[in-house]
Enzyme design. Structure first.
Site, PDB file in Angstrom:
ATOM      1  CG  HIS A  51       5.865  -0.472  10.828  1.00 34.11           C
ATOM      2  ND1 HIS A  51       6.558   0.530  10.196  1.00 34.11           N
ATOM      3  CD2 HIS A  51       5.952  -1.565  10.016  1.00 34.11           C
ATOM      4  CE1 HIS A  51       7.040   0.065   9.043  1.00 34.11           C
ATOM      5  NE2 HIS A  51       6.688  -1.199   8.913  1.00 34.11           N
ATOM      6  CD  GLU A 107       9.327  -4.587   9.682  1.00 38.37           C
ATOM      7  OE1 GLU A 107       9.046  -4.976   8.549  1.00 38.37           O
ATOM      8  OE2 GLU A 107       8.729  -3.653  10.244  1.00 38.37           O
TER       9      GLU A 107
HETATM   10  P1  PGA Z   1       9.063  -3.292   2.773  1.00 39.32           P
HETATM   11  O1  PGA Z   1       8.289  -2.918   4.135  1.00 39.32           O
HETATM   12  O2  PGA Z   1       8.866  -4.752   2.537  1.00 39.32           O
HETATM   13  O3  PGA Z   1       8.414  -2.438   1.725  1.00 39.32           O
HETATM   14  O4  PGA Z   1      10.499  -2.953   2.999  1.00 39.32           O
HETATM   15  C1  PGA Z   1       8.367  -3.763   5.240  1.00 39.32           C
HETATM   16  C2  PGA Z   1       7.592  -3.161   6.378  1.00 39.32           C
HETATM   17  O5  PGA Z   1       7.487  -1.955   6.467  1.00 39.32           O
HETATM   18  O6  PGA Z   1       7.035  -3.883   7.221  1.00 39.32           O
END
Ligand code: PGA
Length: 250
Positions: A98, A172
């Site tokens: 992450h 992401e």
């Molecule tokens: P968020 O986080 O939906 O609050 O943007 C996503 C993540 O960190 O996986």
């Protein structure tokens, strides 16, 4: 047959022990009803709540995920949690790489690849997070960065071939996480198309599914779901509000 859509609730460190337990006590039955043949739900609490949540979701088809694990199998690694322990606690998934781990804990691509290996060894499916920073996005470096982030992971996956589970790759954009800012549909469509075409060429015998993460909420979810090749969400803040999470899933 297409895979069910994967909804991964990443609770981060935002729930206290009591809040995590009470979320499950109140909503597990509803979550179970929301789960259908077309959807898979994974709850990822902190390490300290894994055991309790595991018990609370027992006898349901809700699955348990961890937010991180050690790169080592066992040994003198104070404060670390092994993949083997996560397995014993009932985890079927674990988030790795992450951006918050990469950024605040300086996790390298080498460490992340080792974690992927530890997890697959014990039968846990790693959810591998990748994504570019705002600066890299501005510099149009996204694809190069994603390739760099995955390069060593591919080496690990190639050791498993047909023994590996279907691997979720969560794209992401770092600048979308927790910011409320989402990339354009066109941009996401381009990146997911590219991932879909490129990723499988680096490994043999491995199947993938592609998740989007970053400010997913009940307003934008249905639009993002339309983007080809997205077959899951990694959801942070909206996953801690049951009503919002429900609206995203349904
Ligand atoms: P968020 O986080 O939906 O609050 O943007 C996503 C993540 O960190 O996986």
């Amino acid at each position: 047959m297409s895979l069910p859509f994967l909804y991964v609730a990443n609770w981060k460190m935002d729930f206290t022990h009591e809040q995590a337990i009470s979320f499950c006590a109140q909503h597990v039955q509803d979550l179970q009803k929301m789960k259908s043949a077309q959807s898979e739900i994974v709850l990822c609490p902190s390490f300290t709540e894994l055991d309790a949540v595991s018990n609370q979701i027992k006898n349901t088809s809700i699955q348990l995920g961890a937010q991180n694990c050690s790169r080592h199998r066992a040994g003198a690694f104070t404060g670390e949690i092994s993949a083997q322990t996560l397995k014993k606690l009932g985890c079927s998934y674990c988030i790795v790489g992450h951006s918050e781990r990469r950024q605040y804990h300086h996790e390298s691509n080498i460490e992340i690849a080792a974690k992927v290996e530890r997890l697959i060894e014990v039968g846990i499916t790693p959810i591998i997070c990748i994504g570019e920073t705002a600066q890299e996005y501005e510099n149009k470096q996204t694809k190069v960065i994603l390739e760099q982030q995955l390069d060593l992971v591919f080496d690990v996956l190639n050791n498993f071939n047909n023994d590996a589970p279907i691997i979720p790759i969560a794209y992401e954009p770092v600048w979308s996480i927790g910011t409320g800012t989402i990339a354009s549909q066109e941009y996401l469509a381009e990146i997911f198309q590219w991932l879909f075409k490129t990723v499988p060429t680096f490994t043999k015998g491995i199947e993938y599914r592609y998740l989007y993460g970053g400010s997913v909420n009940e307003k934008n979810a249905s639009e993002i779901k339309q983007i080809p090749h997205i077959s899951g969400f990694l959801i942070g803040s909206a996953s801690r509000d049951f009503q919002k999470f429900k609206n995203i899933v349904s």
